[in-house]
Design an enzyme around this catalytic site. Structure first.
Site, PDB file in Angstrom:
ATOM      1  N   SER A  67       0.857  -1.182   0.000  1.00  0.00           N
ATOM      2  CA  SER A  67       0.000   0.000   0.000  1.00  0.00           C
ATOM      3  C   SER A  67       0.897   1.237   0.000  1.00  0.00           C
ATOM      4  O   SER A  67       1.743   1.372  -0.870  1.00  0.00           O
ATOM      5  CB  SER A  67      -0.959  -0.032   1.191  1.00  0.00           C
ATOM      6  OG  SER A  67      -1.903   1.020   1.117  1.00  0.00           O
ATOM      7  N   THR A  68       0.739   2.126   0.968  1.00  0.00           N
ATOM      8  CA  THR A  68       1.520   3.365   0.999  1.00  0.00           C
ATOM      9  C   THR A  68       3.019   3.067   1.019  1.00  0.00           C
ATOM     10  O   THR A  68       3.493   2.332   1.875  1.00  0.00           O
ATOM     11  CB  THR A  68       1.141   4.198   2.232  1.00  0.00           C
ATOM     12  OG1 THR A  68      -0.271   4.377   2.262  1.00  0.00           O
ATOM     13  CG2 THR A  68       1.821   5.556   2.205  1.00  0.00           C
ATOM     14  N   HIS A 123      -2.617  -1.132  -3.283  1.00  0.00           N
ATOM     15  CA  HIS A 123      -3.740  -0.210  -3.123  1.00  0.00           C
ATOM     16  C   HIS A 123      -3.482   1.042  -3.963  1.00  0.00           C
ATOM     17  O   HIS A 123      -2.520   1.767  -3.705  1.00  0.00           O
ATOM     18  CB  HIS A 123      -3.918   0.182  -1.656  1.00  0.00           C
ATOM     19  CG  HIS A 123      -4.244  -0.973  -0.766  1.00  0.00           C
ATOM     20  ND1 HIS A 123      -3.973  -0.965   0.581  1.00  0.00           N
ATOM     21  CD2 HIS A 123      -4.833  -2.173  -1.017  1.00  0.00           C
ATOM     22  CE1 HIS A 123      -4.373  -2.099   1.122  1.00  0.00           C
ATOM     23  NE2 HIS A 123      -4.890  -2.849   0.168  1.00  0.00           N
ATOM     24  N   MET A 149      -0.331   1.348   5.137  1.00  0.00           N
ATOM     25  CA  MET A 149      -1.190   1.658   6.271  1.00  0.00           C
ATOM     26  C   MET A 149      -2.190   0.531   6.500  1.00  0.00           C
ATOM     27  O   MET A 149      -2.574  -0.170   5.575  1.00  0.00           O
ATOM     28  CB  MET A 149      -1.954   2.965   6.019  1.00  0.00           C
ATOM     29  CG  MET A 149      -1.095   4.205   5.954  1.00  0.00           C
ATOM     30  SD  MET A 149      -2.016   5.652   5.358  1.00  0.00           S
ATOM     31  CE  MET A 149      -3.364   5.718   6.548  1.00  0.00           C
ATOM     32  N   ASP A 205      -4.575  -4.719   6.002  1.00  0.00           N
ATOM     33  CA  ASP A 205      -4.957  -5.573   4.879  1.00  0.00           C
ATOM     34  C   ASP A 205      -3.799  -6.494   4.505  1.00  0.00           C
ATOM     35  O   ASP A 205      -2.675  -6.046   4.330  1.00  0.00           O
ATOM     36  CB  ASP A 205      -5.362  -4.723   3.673  1.00  0.00           C
ATOM     37  CG  ASP A 205      -5.962  -5.550   2.550  1.00  0.00           C
ATOM     38  OD1 ASP A 205      -6.601  -6.585   2.844  1.00  0.00           O
ATOM     39  OD2 ASP A 205      -5.792  -5.168   1.377  1.00  0.00           O
TER      40      ASP A 205
END
Length: 346
Positions: free
Chosen positions: A161-162, A187, A280, A283
């Site tokens: 993600s991030t 993401h 973050m 998940d």
């Protein structure tokens, strides 16, 4: 309580007001200033010393990418890019993430309200404050891919993600042309994933593309989950294929890393390697635990090299991570585990 201070930079007065209002709605955030172009922003950064900057990509005098590169080279600090959800905006956003931007958020468009478009912005700003400063990634040539690799039939599944753009570029650029079949959920907005897949493809000896429903999983190919309305999964018994499943959000995301990992567990069980990278939230943590319990090798990015030590932290804490490694070592370990000449774990 110490508030997170933010400088909002956008050439549109309306957009500056909207972004400021969304951020000020969170009692833990204070907008300490606004600027209409990079020249004003440069002076405001010096005067106000904000924790985080939100930066429009398209601006006069100096575009957002040029200004971001200067920030990350001369005064590294957390920057969140505000971008239009167009193809041009997507390409620029991917480049911004490579240069060291913490994250990118799309502007309202196509019937999406400002409240919807910027719903996650306050949380991202607060996470950005806690992140580690990043230097601009201005390397010209990617590293040479690994040599002497022969795939042993294992499937690689990666979730991020991030901070994932930089992490995935680091890993995939080191994959050889005959790399293990690899599926990735990152993401990212729907309009961004196509540009990102193309960027990965240019930096890799393997072939990288957005996953298509029914596409066979083959050595030398990397499949990136498209953003939007589906989750990437795999299916099959003796041969495996990508499946794009329409479904609701999982852990607040679509596509979801957990959905990908769960399908890998159900399909290939121990004949897989799972990797969870910077990001973050949580998940992918539970899905990675399922993979490990099924006998798959599992790897988590370590805290010092994660932009946000969220997803890999949760995975590590619940026992899903067999080996925790710095980003620079993950590609080599994945290839070792998937090389028919070195199948044993150490």
């Amino acid at each position: 309580m110490t508030k997170t201070t933010v400088l909002v930079v956008d050439d549109s007065l309306t957009m500056r007001s909207i972004v400021s209002a969304m951020l000020q709605s969170d009692p833990e955030i204070e907008v300490v200033g606004t600027a209409g172009d990079p020249l004003q922003a440069r002076e405001a950064i010096k005067a106000l010393n904000p924790d985080v900057v939100t930066l429009d990509i398209e601006m006069p005098n100096m575009n957002g990418l040029e200004f971001l590169e200067k920030i990350m080279r001369l005064r590294p600090m957390p920057v969140i890019m505000i971008s239009t959800l167009t193809q041009q905006g997507a390409d620029a956003s991917i480049r911004a993430l490579e240069l060291g931007a913490f994250d990118c958020v799309g502007k309202p468009s196509g019937g999406v309200t400002a409240a919807e478009a910027f719903a996650e912005l306050p949380a991202k700003v607060k996470a950005a404050k806690r992140s580690r400063p990043r230097q601009a990634n201005v390397a010209g040539k990617p590293p040479a891919p690994a040599q002497g690799f022969e795939p042993n039939g294992k499937v690689v599944a990666i979730g991020s993600s991030t901070g994932g753009v930089e992490a995935l570029l680091t890993i995939i650029s080191r994959f050889p042309a005959n790399c293990p079949p690899t599926v990735i959920t990152q993401h990212m907005p729907a309009t961004f994933t196509g540009s990102f897949a193309q960027r990965l493809d240019r930096f890799s000896a393997a072939r990288v593309a957005e996953a298509k429903d029914g596409a066979p999983l083959l050595p030398g190919h990397v499949y990136l989950a498209p953003g939007g309305s589906t989750h990437l999964e795999i299916s099959g018994s003796t041969s495996f294929r990508c499946r794009l499943r329409e479904s609701g959000l999982v852990n607040g995301h679509r596509p979801s890393v957990d959905r990908l990992f769960e399908s890998v567990t159900a399909t290939v069980a121990e004949n897989a390697v799972g990797v969870i990278l910077t990001g973050m939230g949580r998940d992918g943590a539970q899905g990675l635990l399922g993979m490990r319990r099924a006998g798959a090798a599992t790897i988590g990015q370590d805290e010092p090299t994660s932009v946000v030590y969220g997803m890999p932290r949760v995975a590590f804490e619940i026992g899903a991570v067999e080996r925790q490694l710095p980003l620079s070592r993950i590609a080599g370990e994945v290839l070792r585990l998937c090389n028919q000449h070195s199948e044993e774990r150490v």
